[in-house]
Write an enzyme that holds these catalytic residues in place. Structure first.
Site: not given
Ligand code: IPE
Ligand code: IPE
Ligand code: MG
Length: 250
Positions: A21, A38, A132
């Site tokens: 955020d 962003h 991962l």
């Protein structure tokens, strides 16, 4: 960046979940449009994915777009979907090189078709990777995930003869998007808000939580290492006394 944080390699969280955020505020502070935040946030994603792989984190779950985020102005939603598509296209080779497998948590069918196609391609082409596991939470909402699980369990009771008394924690977990994965050990929220915003409500019931003021585009390797170092200082008691937890490390 100088590496000042020392981590215990035997206590790396197996699953880290992040509420990414603060992109909009990061841009606004610089007098730029939100989308620039962003865009910078994508660089943080690249760095954190890379470091997670290097540290031996097993699962990294990134909250990229919530079911509630569809309520944002269409121009911002479009820009976010465009960034997602670009990220997936430009990262595919890197994900393969780093042995990362991509998965999606959320309502994939709500993602615009041209983005979904790329998403599905990357998921498919990285599905055999053994390093991962990168979960992207896209059009994700914990409540809608739970509704999906409850509906499926109810269907199994009615149509498949499932005995309702067999519904336990394990069976519920097995009907969520995160099925088969361990619950997050560490939940990080950047941007300073002390709320969960409908993220992984079931899965984080015993996660350690780190809320940092750092805005997501500023959250890089050093911040991440600090957050893990802080996690390593905590005693996870799982309801027991400190002495018990010390004696029987779960
Ligand atoms: C997080 O940053 C990214 C998404 C929710 C998609 P925000 O866009 O929410 O940034 P702030 O909270 O407005 O600063
Ligand atoms: C949470 O951030 C969702 C993501 C990071 C994708 P928001 O910015 O949407 O959360 P609220 O609305 O402030 O709770
Ligand atoms: Mg926000």
């Amino acid at each position: 960046m100088a590496e000042s944080v020392k981590l215990n390699p035997d206590n790396i969280p197996a699953h880290i979940a992040i509420i990414m955020d603060g992109n909009g505020r990061w841009a606004q502070q610089r007098g730029k449009p939100r989308i620039m935040g962003h865009r910078s946030g994508v660089e943080s994603v690249q760095e954190i994915v890379q470091v997670s792989g290097e540290l031996g984190v097993k699962v990294l779950t990134l909250y990229a777009f919530s079911t509630e985020n569809w309520k944002r102005p269409p121009i911002e939603v479009q820009a976010l979907m465009g960034l997602l598509k670009n990220y997936l296209q430009s990262e595919l080779a890197n994900l393969i090189k780093n042995d990362v497998s991509l998965r999606c948590l959320g309502q994939k069918d709500k993602i615009p078709p041209e983005v979904r196609q790329v998403l599905e391609k990357v998921i498919e082409q990285t599905s055999g990777n053994k390093g991962l596991i990168l979960n992207l939470a896209l059009s994700y909402g914990s409540r809608s995930e739970m509704i999906m699980a409850v509906q499926e369990l109810a269907r199994k009771c009615v149509e498949d003869g499932l005995d309702y008394r067999q519904i336990d924690e394990e069976l519920i977990s097995a009907h969520l998007y995160t099925r088969g994965l361990p619950d997050p050990d560490l939940l990080i929220r950047t941007g300073g808000e002390f709320r969960l915003s409908n993220f992984l409500l079931w899965q984080i019931s015993y996660s350690e939580i780190d809320v940092t003021e750092t805005l997501w585009p500023d959250f890089r390797k050093e911040n991440f290492l600090k957050s893990i170092a802080d996690f390593q200082q905590r005693q996870r008691r799982f309801g027991k006394t400190g002495e018990q937890a010390q004696a029987t490390k779960r």
